[in-house]
Design a protein around this motif. Sequence first.
Motif, PDB file in Angstrom:
ATOM      1  N   TYR A  34       0.827  -1.211   0.000  1.00  0.00           N
ATOM      2  CA  TYR A  34       0.000   0.000   0.000  1.00  0.00           C
ATOM      3  C   TYR A  34       0.863   1.264   0.000  1.00  0.00           C
ATOM      4  O   TYR A  34       0.378   2.355  -0.320  1.00  0.00           O
ATOM      5  N   TRP A 278     -12.116  -9.212  13.257  1.00  0.00           N
ATOM      6  CA  TRP A 278     -13.232  -8.290  13.490  1.00  0.00           C
ATOM      7  C   TRP A 278     -14.554  -8.992  13.803  1.00  0.00           C
ATOM      8  O   TRP A 278     -15.593  -8.345  13.928  1.00  0.00           O
ATOM      9  N   ASP A 300     -11.965  -4.124  11.335  1.00  0.00           N
ATOM     10  CA  ASP A 300     -12.076  -4.665   9.977  1.00  0.00           C
ATOM     11  C   ASP A 300     -11.209  -3.793   9.063  1.00  0.00           C
ATOM     12  O   ASP A 300     -11.439  -2.581   8.961  1.00  0.00           O
ATOM     13  N   PRO A 301     -10.217  -4.364   8.384  1.00  0.00           N
ATOM     14  CA  PRO A 301      -9.349  -3.544   7.523  1.00  0.00           C
ATOM     15  C   PRO A 301     -10.117  -2.723   6.501  1.00  0.00           C
ATOM     16  O   PRO A 301      -9.690  -1.620   6.128  1.00  0.00           O
ATOM     17  N   CYS A 302     -11.267  -3.233   6.066  1.00  0.00           N
ATOM     18  CA  CYS A 302     -12.030  -2.525   5.037  1.00  0.00           C
ATOM     19  C   CYS A 302     -12.648  -1.226   5.538  1.00  0.00           C
ATOM     20  O   CYS A 302     -13.093  -0.401   4.724  1.00  0.00           O
ATOM     21  N   VAL A 303     -12.679  -1.014   6.850  1.00  0.00           N
ATOM     22  CA  VAL A 303     -13.127   0.272   7.383  1.00  0.00           C
ATOM     23  C   VAL A 303     -12.259   1.399   6.821  1.00  0.00           C
ATOM     24  O   VAL A 303     -12.727   2.532   6.635  1.00  0.00           O
ATOM     25  N   TYR A 305     -11.420   1.908   3.945  1.00  0.00           N
ATOM     26  CA  TYR A 305     -11.937   2.379   2.671  1.00  0.00           C
ATOM     27  C   TYR A 305     -13.064   3.394   2.883  1.00  0.00           C
ATOM     28  O   TYR A 305     -13.562   3.999   1.934  1.00  0.00           O
ATOM     29  N   GLY A 306     -13.476   3.563   4.126  1.00  0.00           N
ATOM     30  CA  GLY A 306     -14.588   4.443   4.447  1.00  0.00           C
ATOM     31  C   GLY A 306     -14.174   5.897   4.611  1.00  0.00           C
ATOM     32  O   GLY A 306     -13.009   6.262   4.456  1.00  0.00           O
ATOM     33  N   THR A 335      -3.125  -5.259   6.211  1.00  0.00           N
ATOM     34  CA  THR A 335      -3.473  -4.195   5.272  1.00  0.00           C
ATOM     35  C   THR A 335      -3.647  -4.780   3.872  1.00  0.00           C
ATOM     36  O   THR A 335      -3.194  -5.880   3.578  1.00  0.00           O
ATOM     37  N   HIS A 336      -4.320  -4.010   3.004  1.00  0.00           N
ATOM     38  CA  HIS A 336      -4.520  -4.410   1.611  1.00  0.00           C
ATOM     39  C   HIS A 336      -3.628  -3.571   0.698  1.00  0.00           C
ATOM     40  O   HIS A 336      -3.343  -2.401   1.002  1.00  0.00           O
ATOM     41  N   MET A 339      -5.060   0.016  -0.396  1.00  0.00           N
ATOM     42  CA  MET A 339      -5.394   1.055   0.575  1.00  0.00           C
ATOM     43  C   MET A 339      -4.665   2.363   0.283  1.00  0.00           C
ATOM     44  O   MET A 339      -3.525   2.365  -0.185  1.00  0.00           O
ATOM     45  N   LYS A 343      -5.427   7.379   4.175  1.00  0.00           N
ATOM     46  CA  LYS A 343      -6.458   6.797   5.039  1.00  0.00           C
ATOM     47  C   LYS A 343      -5.821   5.969   6.154  1.00  0.00           C
ATOM     48  O   LYS A 343      -6.267   5.988   7.297  1.00  0.00           O
TER      49      LYS A 343
END
Length: 358
Positions: A34, A278, A300-303, A305-306, A335-336, A339, A343
């Motif tokens: 990332y 999570w 949640d790692p995807c948070v 993206y919010g 992590t992705h 990302m 963020k």
Amino acid sequence: MSFPKLKNDRILRAARGEQVDRPPVWMMRQAGRYLPEYHIVKGDKDFFEVCHNPEIVCKLTIQPIDHYDGIIDAAIIFNDILVIPQAMGMEVEMVDNVGPQFVSPLRKPADLQKLNFHCDVTEALGWAFKAITLTRHRLEGRVPLLGFCGGPWTLLCYMIEGGGSKIFRFAKEWIFRWPEYAHKLLQGITDVSVEFLALQVKAGAQMLQVFESWGGQLGPDEFDEFSLQYLHQIANRVPERLAQLGLERVPMIVFSKGSWYALDKLCDIGFDVVSLDWLYPPEEAVKVARGRVTLQGNLDPCVLYGSDEIITKKVTKMMNGFGKQRYIINLGHGTHPFMDPEKVGFFLKECKRIGQQQ
């Protein structure tokens, strides 16, 4: 071996259950794709070629510490859990957009003959120890350095499946059709893991984490038989091996993704920290842990993206649920590559800000 004096021991104190001014924060897979500077350093080199180069590993490990200066409380050495199967004689390739692929997976019990259960870990993984020593010096005591390995069950899955899987057909076949051979493989992996972890500490690692990434693929009974007992061995045998090497015990973390049903047992097998994905409400995890261990996680790692507002809301709820003490902030997984570093930085800054206000 002499190393620079440690300036920030917050995560070590939190892991031991000592008082901290705020919960420490780091991220699983924080050294990685990332960050734009990762790609500059890696270039077009093969992934495992990078892992075998101590100078490059050192740079990649320290990148997030530099990028988010003064916010992250630990560095984790850049490496991969599959180096243990490699040390045992298996060939693994990292395929772009696919992931790890084993050239010749273990599909039948007779395939165990391919493995070297008594490999010389010092020789086979010497490059990893050189990278840890170099990185420990280059960090100059800014934050502690974590070493790690994969959990035995997780490594068994990769070695038998040949890569990632959705149904784990072949790994499940082994535990239900050839359980005695599955245990032989798990024990062999455990033995190598214990030596690998202990030698990472000798090289300079100040904390260790065991990634049982596929723990949630087992039901409660199978988890006890094919994962928990081997994690228990690691938690107890690594300190014993460190004592044999004349080294002090270091804090140890276990992360078993998806194994929510096993939290109570994981708190009792000898690890200092239990990391959560999570799927577990923080408040309930605190009730189950009952102060026996420090908890780590579990956003949640995807948070990430919010929106900033959502990140603040979710981080606040998580941190209030875990509390200030006996807690290490982390994501519920790694992590992705997609990302946004900004963020990620906002998340880290919010963790620090909210922690200081608790």
